[in-house]
Design a protein around this motif. Structure first.
Motif, PDB file in Angstrom:
ATOM      1  N   PHE A 101       0.797  -1.221   0.000  1.00 11.07           N
ATOM      2  CA  PHE A 101       0.000   0.000   0.000  1.00 11.07           C
ATOM      3  C   PHE A 101       0.834   1.278   0.000  1.00 11.07           C
ATOM      4  CE2 PHE A 101      -3.526  -2.706   0.695  1.00 11.07           C
ATOM      5  CZ  PHE A 101      -4.655  -1.969   0.380  1.00 11.07           C
ATOM      6  N   THR A 102       2.153   1.158  -0.156  1.00  5.10           N
ATOM      7  CA  THR A 102       2.990   2.347  -0.225  1.00  5.10           C
ATOM      8  C   THR A 102       2.535   3.197  -1.409  1.00  5.10           C
ATOM      9  OG1 THR A 102       4.809   1.122   0.741  1.00  5.10           O
ATOM     10  CG2 THR A 102       5.381   3.134  -0.407  1.00  5.10           C
ATOM     11  N   ASN A 103       2.537   4.495  -1.251  1.00  2.00           N
ATOM     12  CA  ASN A 103       2.083   5.459  -2.262  1.00  2.00           C
ATOM     13  C   ASN A 103       0.568   5.438  -2.469  1.00  2.00           C
ATOM     14  OD1 ASN A 103       4.739   6.281  -2.777  1.00  2.00           O
ATOM     15  ND2 ASN A 103       5.001   4.626  -4.261  1.00  2.00           N
ATOM     16  N   THR A 104      -0.179   4.935  -1.489  1.00  7.10           N
ATOM     17  CA  THR A 104      -1.638   4.938  -1.581  1.00  7.10           C
ATOM     18  C   THR A 104      -2.187   6.071  -0.731  1.00  7.10           C
ATOM     19  OG1 THR A 104      -1.706   2.546  -1.959  1.00  7.10           O
ATOM     20  CG2 THR A 104      -3.724   3.574  -1.157  1.00  7.10           C
ATOM     21  N   LYS A 105      -3.137   6.819  -1.316  1.00  8.30           N
ATOM     22  CA  LYS A 105      -3.761   7.938  -0.611  1.00  8.30           C
ATOM     23  C   LYS A 105      -5.273   7.857  -0.793  1.00  8.30           C
ATOM     24  CE  LYS A 105       0.122  11.091  -0.849  1.00  8.30           C
ATOM     25  NZ  LYS A 105       0.591  10.824   0.470  1.00  8.30           N
ATOM     26  N   ALA A 106      -5.991   8.203   0.277  1.00 10.10           N
ATOM     27  CA  ALA A 106      -7.449   8.197   0.241  1.00 10.10           C
ATOM     28  C   ALA A 106      -7.970   9.445   0.949  1.00 10.10           C
ATOM     29  CB  ALA A 106      -7.994   6.958   0.922  1.00 10.10           C
ATOM     30  N   ARG A 107      -9.072   9.987   0.460  1.00 11.48           N
ATOM     31  CA  ARG A 107      -9.695  11.154   1.092  1.00 11.48           C
ATOM     32  C   ARG A 107     -10.733  10.656   2.090  1.00 11.48           C
ATOM     33  NH1 ARG A 107      -9.282  16.174   1.205  1.00 11.48           N
ATOM     34  NH2 ARG A 107      -8.256  16.298  -0.798  1.00 11.48           N
ATOM     35  N   LEU A 125     -14.070   6.450   2.870  1.00  9.03           N
ATOM     36  CA  LEU A 125     -12.734   6.698   2.345  1.00  9.03           C
ATOM     37  C   LEU A 125     -12.795   6.515   0.837  1.00  9.03           C
ATOM     38  CD1 LEU A 125     -10.281   4.832   4.742  1.00  9.03           C
ATOM     39  CD2 LEU A 125     -10.482   7.281   4.418  1.00  9.03           C
ATOM     40  N   LYS A 126     -12.371   7.522   0.097  1.00  8.35           N
ATOM     41  CA  LYS A 126     -12.316   7.435  -1.362  1.00  8.35           C
ATOM     42  C   LYS A 126     -10.848   7.391  -1.761  1.00  8.35           C
ATOM     43  CE  LYS A 126     -13.749   9.535  -5.658  1.00  8.35           C
ATOM     44  NZ  LYS A 126     -14.544  10.569  -6.295  1.00  8.35           N
ATOM     45  N   PHE A 127     -10.436   6.283  -2.359  1.00  2.00           N
ATOM     46  CA  PHE A 127      -9.042   6.109  -2.745  1.00  2.00           C
ATOM     47  C   PHE A 127      -8.757   6.936  -3.995  1.00  2.00           C
ATOM     48  CE2 PHE A 127      -9.579   2.817   0.243  1.00  2.00           C
ATOM     49  CZ  PHE A 127      -8.330   2.627   0.795  1.00  2.00           C
ATOM     50  N   LEU A 128      -7.767   7.814  -3.864  1.00  2.00           N
ATOM     51  CA  LEU A 128      -7.424   8.749  -4.938  1.00  2.00           C
ATOM     52  C   LEU A 128      -6.262   8.253  -5.776  1.00  2.00           C
ATOM     53  CD1 LEU A 128      -7.475  11.926  -2.684  1.00  2.00           C
ATOM     54  CD2 LEU A 128      -9.331  11.075  -4.130  1.00  2.00           C
ATOM     55  N   LYS A 129      -5.287   7.621  -5.122  1.00  2.00           N
ATOM     56  CA  LYS A 129      -4.066   7.237  -5.811  1.00  2.00           C
ATOM     57  C   LYS A 129      -3.522   5.973  -5.161  1.00  2.00           C
ATOM     58  CE  LYS A 129       0.676   8.635  -6.065  1.00  2.00           C
ATOM     59  NZ  LYS A 129       1.633   9.220  -5.196  1.00  2.00           N
ATOM     60  N   SER A 130      -3.117   5.022  -5.996  1.00  2.00           N
ATOM     61  CA  SER A 130      -2.537   3.794  -5.471  1.00  2.00           C
ATOM     62  C   SER A 130      -1.732   3.105  -6.559  1.00  2.00           C
ATOM     63  CB  SER A 130      -3.633   2.847  -4.964  1.00  2.00           C
ATOM     64  OG  SER A 130      -3.061   1.663  -4.472  1.00  2.00           O
ATOM     65  N   ASP A 131      -0.662   2.417  -6.132  1.00  2.37           N
ATOM     66  CA  ASP A 131       0.086   1.582  -7.067  1.00  2.37           C
ATOM     67  C   ASP A 131      -0.648   0.273  -7.332  1.00  2.37           C
ATOM     68  OD1 ASP A 131       2.011   3.520  -7.195  1.00  2.37           O
ATOM     69  OD2 ASP A 131       3.363   2.568  -5.762  1.00  2.37           O
ATOM     70  N   ILE A 132      -1.692  -0.011  -6.557  1.00  5.33           N
ATOM     71  CA  ILE A 132      -2.562  -1.164  -6.803  1.00  5.33           C
ATOM     72  C   ILE A 132      -3.662  -0.659  -7.735  1.00  5.33           C
ATOM     73  CG2 ILE A 132      -4.039  -2.910  -5.743  1.00  5.33           C
ATOM     74  CD1 ILE A 132      -2.535  -2.272  -3.074  1.00  5.33           C
ATOM     75  N   PRO A 133      -3.629  -1.020  -9.020  1.00  4.44           N
ATOM     76  CA  PRO A 133      -4.514  -0.384 -10.012  1.00  4.44           C
ATOM     77  C   PRO A 133      -6.005  -0.466  -9.691  1.00  4.44           C
ATOM     78  CG  PRO A 133      -2.957  -1.883 -11.080  1.00  4.44           C
ATOM     79  CD  PRO A 133      -2.774  -2.019  -9.606  1.00  4.44           C
ATOM     80  N   TRP A 134      -6.485  -1.574  -9.154  1.00  3.10           N
ATOM     81  CA  TRP A 134      -7.911  -1.720  -8.903  1.00  3.10           C
ATOM     82  C   TRP A 134      -8.375  -0.988  -7.636  1.00  3.10           C
ATOM     83  CZ3 TRP A 134      -7.973  -4.514  -4.415  1.00  3.10           C
ATOM     84  CH2 TRP A 134      -6.937  -5.425  -4.198  1.00  3.10           C
ATOM     85  N   ILE A 138     -11.931   3.599  -5.628  1.00  2.52           N
ATOM     86  CA  ILE A 138     -12.797   2.759  -4.795  1.00  2.52           C
ATOM     87  C   ILE A 138     -13.219   3.578  -3.583  1.00  2.52           C
ATOM     88  CG2 ILE A 138     -12.811   0.735  -3.259  1.00  2.52           C
ATOM     89  CD1 ILE A 138     -12.954  -0.108  -6.109  1.00  2.52           C
ATOM     90  N   GLU A 139     -14.505   3.474  -3.194  1.00  2.00           N
ATOM     91  CA  GLU A 139     -15.002   4.156  -1.995  1.00  2.00           C
ATOM     92  C   GLU A 139     -15.482   3.110  -1.002  1.00  2.00           C
ATOM     93  OE1 GLU A 139     -17.687   7.440  -2.343  1.00  2.00           O
ATOM     94  OE2 GLU A 139     -16.779   8.101  -4.226  1.00  2.00           O
ATOM     95  N   LEU A 140     -14.857   3.101   0.173  1.00  3.75           N
ATOM     96  CA  LEU A 140     -15.211   2.181   1.240  1.00  3.75           C
ATOM     97  C   LEU A 140     -16.021   2.937   2.294  1.00  3.75           C
ATOM     98  CD1 LEU A 140     -11.809   0.308   1.733  1.00  3.75           C
ATOM     99  CD2 LEU A 140     -13.694  -0.281   0.212  1.00  3.75           C
ATOM    100  N   LEU A 141     -17.185   2.418   2.641  1.00  2.53           N
ATOM    101  CA  LEU A 141     -18.063   3.055   3.617  1.00  2.53           C
ATOM    102  C   LEU A 141     -17.705   2.606   5.025  1.00  2.53           C
ATOM    103  CD1 LEU A 141     -21.465   2.666   1.764  1.00  2.53           C
ATOM    104  CD2 LEU A 141     -19.983   4.668   1.834  1.00  2.53           C
TER     105      LEU A 141
END
Length: 143
Positions: A101-107, A125-134, A138-141
């Motif tokens: 999850f390095t370089n992963t950011k979520a709002r 949480l809405k994932f904005l940027k990740s090295d994991i393409p999928w 993605i928005e997790l409630l």
């Protein structure tokens, strides 16, 4: 002057602690259903000590393989409602925990305490940027 400076530091520490306390908890997203031959499930747990656990489960009958489980773990921080994730390859990586999850950011999105309308805004949480393409977009409630 020292007293004012000390009070300002305590207030800033208190507000940053309260912000991270809001973020702590379990987040989940389920897409599809078992009966429709497609199920995707994302689950993220953010702990008070600054660590996280992530589990991705997919059950797609026509997939190869049909059932997939992927795990990730590491540390998280929050600044200005942006949660940053970090994974240490030596400590957090293994055969089971293979997502980095390095370089992963979520709002972090929640209803503002100043918003007095009846509008319902689910904490998520809405994932904005990740090295994991999928993981991008993605928005997790929060559950």
């Amino acid at each position: 002057m020292k007293a004012i400076f000390t009070i300002l530091i305590l207030i800033s520490n208190w507000t940053s602690f309260s912000q991270s306390a809001e973020v702590v908890g379990d987040y989940k997203l389920i897409l599809g259903s078992e009966g429709k031959n497609e199920l995707l499930e994302y689950k993220l747990t953010l702990s008070q000590d600054g660590t996280f656990l992530f589990h991705y489960y997919s059950n797609i009958k026509t997939g190869i393989p049909p059932t997939v489980n992927k795990y990730g773990k590491g540390k998280w921080t929050i600044e200005n409602n942006v949660v940053s994730f970090f994974s240490d390859k030596q400590k957090d990586s293994s055969d089971k925990f293979n997502l980095d999850f390095t370089n992963t950011k979520a709002r972090f999105i929640t209803k503002s305490p100043r918003d007095k309308t009846d509008q319902i805004i689910k904490t998520r949480l809405k994932f904005l940027k990740s090295d994991i393409p999928w993981m991008n977009r993605i928005e997790l409630l929060k559950i």
